[in-house]
Design a protein around this motif. Structure first.
Motif, PDB file in Angstrom:
ATOM      1  N   ARG A  33       0.861  -1.396   0.575  1.00 54.30           N
ATOM      2  CA  ARG A  33      -0.333  -0.016   0.504  1.00 54.30           C
ATOM      3  C   ARG A  33       1.019   1.299   0.651  1.00 54.30           C
ATOM      4  O   ARG A  33       0.564   2.114  -0.545  1.00 54.30           O
ATOM      5  CB  ARG A  33      -1.008   0.233   0.853  1.00 54.30           C
ATOM      6  CG  ARG A  33      -2.367  -0.882   0.974  1.00 54.30           C
ATOM      7  CD  ARG A  33      -3.029  -0.648   2.452  1.00 54.30           C
ATOM      8  NE  ARG A  33      -2.065  -0.705   4.085  1.00 54.30           N
ATOM      9  CZ  ARG A  33      -2.702  -1.602   4.049  1.00 54.30           C
ATOM     10  NH1 ARG A  33      -2.398  -2.990   3.718  1.00 54.30           N
ATOM     11  NH2 ARG A  33      -1.803  -2.364   5.399  1.00 54.30           N
ATOM     12  N   GLU A  34       1.928   1.250   0.525  1.00 59.05           N
ATOM     13  CA  GLU A  34       2.896   2.416   0.612  1.00 59.05           C
ATOM     14  C   GLU A  34       3.872   2.735  -0.125  1.00 59.05           C
ATOM     15  O   GLU A  34       3.780   3.993  -0.848  1.00 59.05           O
ATOM     16  CB  GLU A  34       3.743   2.580   2.004  1.00 59.05           C
ATOM     17  CG  GLU A  34       3.474   2.037   3.648  1.00 59.05           C
ATOM     18  CD  GLU A  34       4.233   2.520   4.486  1.00 59.05           C
ATOM     19  OE1 GLU A  34       5.108   1.514   4.364  1.00 59.05           O
ATOM     20  OE2 GLU A  34       3.450   2.086   5.706  1.00 59.05           O
ATOM     21  N   ILE A  35       4.333   1.850  -0.732  1.00 57.85           N
ATOM     22  CA  ILE A  35       4.413   2.080  -2.354  1.00 57.85           C
ATOM     23  C   ILE A  35       4.135   2.425  -3.456  1.00 57.85           C
ATOM     24  O   ILE A  35       3.991   2.955  -4.047  1.00 57.85           O
ATOM     25  CB  ILE A  35       4.792   0.313  -2.751  1.00 57.85           C
ATOM     26  CG1 ILE A  35       6.423  -0.078  -1.524  1.00 57.85           C
ATOM     27  CG2 ILE A  35       5.820   0.411  -3.711  1.00 57.85           C
ATOM     28  CD1 ILE A  35       6.711  -0.719  -1.804  1.00 57.85           C
ATOM     29  N   SER A  36       2.689   1.634  -3.542  1.00 59.44           N
ATOM     30  CA  SER A  36       1.519   2.378  -4.388  1.00 59.44           C
ATOM     31  C   SER A  36       1.221   3.431  -4.285  1.00 59.44           C
ATOM     32  O   SER A  36       1.747   4.524  -5.305  1.00 59.44           O
ATOM     33  CB  SER A  36       0.300   1.388  -4.331  1.00 59.44           C
ATOM     34  OG  SER A  36      -0.340   1.964  -5.274  1.00 59.44           O
ATOM     35  N   GLU A  37       1.155   3.958  -2.514  1.00 54.60           N
ATOM     36  CA  GLU A  37       0.593   5.878  -2.742  1.00 54.60           C
ATOM     37  C   GLU A  37       2.048   6.638  -2.165  1.00 54.60           C
ATOM     38  O   GLU A  37       1.713   7.479  -3.287  1.00 54.60           O
ATOM     39  CB  GLU A  37      -0.258   5.138  -1.047  1.00 54.60           C
ATOM     40  CG  GLU A  37      -1.590   4.843  -1.293  1.00 54.60           C
ATOM     41  CD  GLU A  37      -1.393   5.043   0.944  1.00 54.60           C
ATOM     42  OE1 GLU A  37      -0.794   5.266   1.403  1.00 54.60           O
ATOM     43  OE2 GLU A  37      -2.611   3.936   0.500  1.00 54.60           O
ATOM     44  N   ASP A  38       3.053   6.112  -2.021  1.00 56.68           N
ATOM     45  CA  ASP A  38       4.162   7.378  -1.820  1.00 56.68           C
ATOM     46  C   ASP A  38       4.671   7.403  -3.314  1.00 56.68           C
ATOM     47  O   ASP A  38       4.688   8.356  -3.745  1.00 56.68           O
ATOM     48  CB  ASP A  38       5.414   6.327  -1.126  1.00 56.68           C
ATOM     49  CG  ASP A  38       5.003   6.608   0.265  1.00 56.68           C
ATOM     50  OD1 ASP A  38       3.021   7.634   0.702  1.00 56.68           O
ATOM     51  OD2 ASP A  38       4.934   6.090   0.840  1.00 56.68           O
ATOM     52  N   LEU A  39       4.608   5.545  -4.434  1.00 57.98           N
ATOM     53  CA  LEU A  39       5.368   5.980  -5.414  1.00 57.98           C
ATOM     54  C   LEU A  39       4.322   6.086  -6.930  1.00 57.98           C
ATOM     55  O   LEU A  39       4.574   6.203  -8.260  1.00 57.98           O
ATOM     56  CB  LEU A  39       6.114   5.061  -5.671  1.00 57.98           C
ATOM     57  CG  LEU A  39       7.833   4.906  -4.779  1.00 57.98           C
ATOM     58  CD1 LEU A  39       8.310   3.774  -4.885  1.00 57.98           C
ATOM     59  CD2 LEU A  39       8.171   6.686  -4.641  1.00 57.98           C
ATOM     60  N   GLY A  40       3.535   6.140  -6.083  1.00 61.38           N
ATOM     61  CA  GLY A  40       2.405   5.759  -7.552  1.00 61.38           C
ATOM     62  C   GLY A  40       2.429   5.016  -8.292  1.00 61.38           C
ATOM     63  O   GLY A  40       2.119   5.322  -9.428  1.00 61.38           O
ATOM     64  N   ILE A  41       2.719   3.610  -7.411  1.00 62.67           N
ATOM     65  CA  ILE A  41       2.217   2.466  -8.607  1.00 62.67           C
ATOM     66  C   ILE A  41       1.271   1.811  -8.190  1.00 62.67           C
ATOM     67  O   ILE A  41       0.712   1.593  -7.365  1.00 62.67           O
ATOM     68  CB  ILE A  41       4.298   1.545  -8.611  1.00 62.67           C
ATOM     69  CG1 ILE A  41       5.153   2.234  -8.786  1.00 62.67           C
ATOM     70  CG2 ILE A  41       4.060   0.039  -9.095  1.00 62.67           C
ATOM     71  CD1 ILE A  41       6.487   1.918  -7.590  1.00 62.67           C
TER      72      ILE A  41
END
Length: 193
Positions: free
Chosen positions: A18-26
Motif C-alpha cells: 500500500r505504501e509503495i503504491s501510494e508513495d510512488l504512484g505505482i
C-alpha cells in the motif's frame, strides 16, 4: 525511478505494498507480496539467565525485551514512558533494550527512570538468545515497519508479544499478539502487564 519502470515490484507485506503504491504512484497490481520467513532461528547456545541478570544488572523481576534499531520511528520512547505504570503493577520489572548505541539511545537513557531500563548496547547472539529465554514478554512499539521480523523471532521462541497496531505488524502477528496504539503509552503498559 527503478520501481516505476520495473514490470513487477516485490515487497514483503501488504502494508508495504500500500505504501509503495501510494508513495510512488505505482499501480498496486504490479506489486507482489512475498512475506519473510521466521527470521533468525534460536541460537544453539544461550547465555544463562543468572549470568545475564548479574552482568547487566537486571534484578530478579520480569524482563520486558525489545530489539530494534535505535531510531525515532521504532518508538522505544513509548516503552520508556510506559515503564512507570508497568513498575507500579510489577515493581521489579525492567525493560532491556539491546542494540547499537546511537544519539537517540542516549536521549532514551536520559529519559528513563532509574532502574526501569537497561541499554546494554550490542549483544552477542548467545546473550540475545539468553535474553529471549529470560523475557516475560517482547514489546515492539514501532510506528512503521515493512515487516517486523523481531515479532516472528520472538513468537518462534514462545515469548509472548505485545506490538503496535500499526503498519505491517498486525499482518505479521495476526491474532498471536496483544496490540496497542503506538501513541498511547498507557495502552502499551496495560498490554505488557
Amino acid at each position: 525511478l527503478g520501481a516505476r519502470h520495473a514490470r513487477r515490484v516485490i515487497t514483503l507485506s501488504e502494508a508495504s505494498r500500500r505504501e509503495i503504491s501510494e508513495d510512488l504512484g505505482i499501480d498496486a497490481s504490479r506489486i507482489d507480496v512475498v512475506p519473510l520467513g521466521p527470521g533468525a532461528t534460536a541460537a544453539g547456545h544461550a547465555t544463562a539467565e543468572t549470568e545475564l541478570r548479574a552482568r547487566l544488572g537486571l534484578g530478579e523481576g520480569p524482563i520486558v525485551l525489545t530489539s530494534s534499531a535505535q531510531s525515532p520511528h521504532k518508538n522505544v520512547g513509548a516503552l520508556i514512558d510506559a515503564m512507570p505504570a508497568v513498575q507500579e503493577a510489577l515493581p521489579a520489572a525492567v525493560l532491556v533494550v539491546p542494540g547499537n548505541v546511537t544519539e537517540h539511545t542516549r536521549g532514551l537513557e536520559a529519559r528513563a527512570l532509574p532502574g526501569s531500563a537497561v541499554f546494554p548496547g550490542w549483544v552477542s547472539a548467545a546473550d540475545l538468545e539468553g535474553l529471549y529465554r529470560a523475557a516475560s514478554c517482547f514489546a515492539f512499539p514501532s510506528r512503521r515497519e515493512g515487516f517486523g521480523l523481531p515479532v516472528l523471532e520472538s513468537m518462534s521462541r514462545g515469548v509472548p508479544v505485545v506490538c503496535a497496531d500499526a503498519s505491517a505488524l498486525p499482518e505479521v502477528a495476526g491474532d498471536a499478539a496483544l496490540y496497542f496504539d503506538p501513541n498511547r503509552p498507557d495502552e502499551l503498559a496495560a498490554a505488557i502487564i
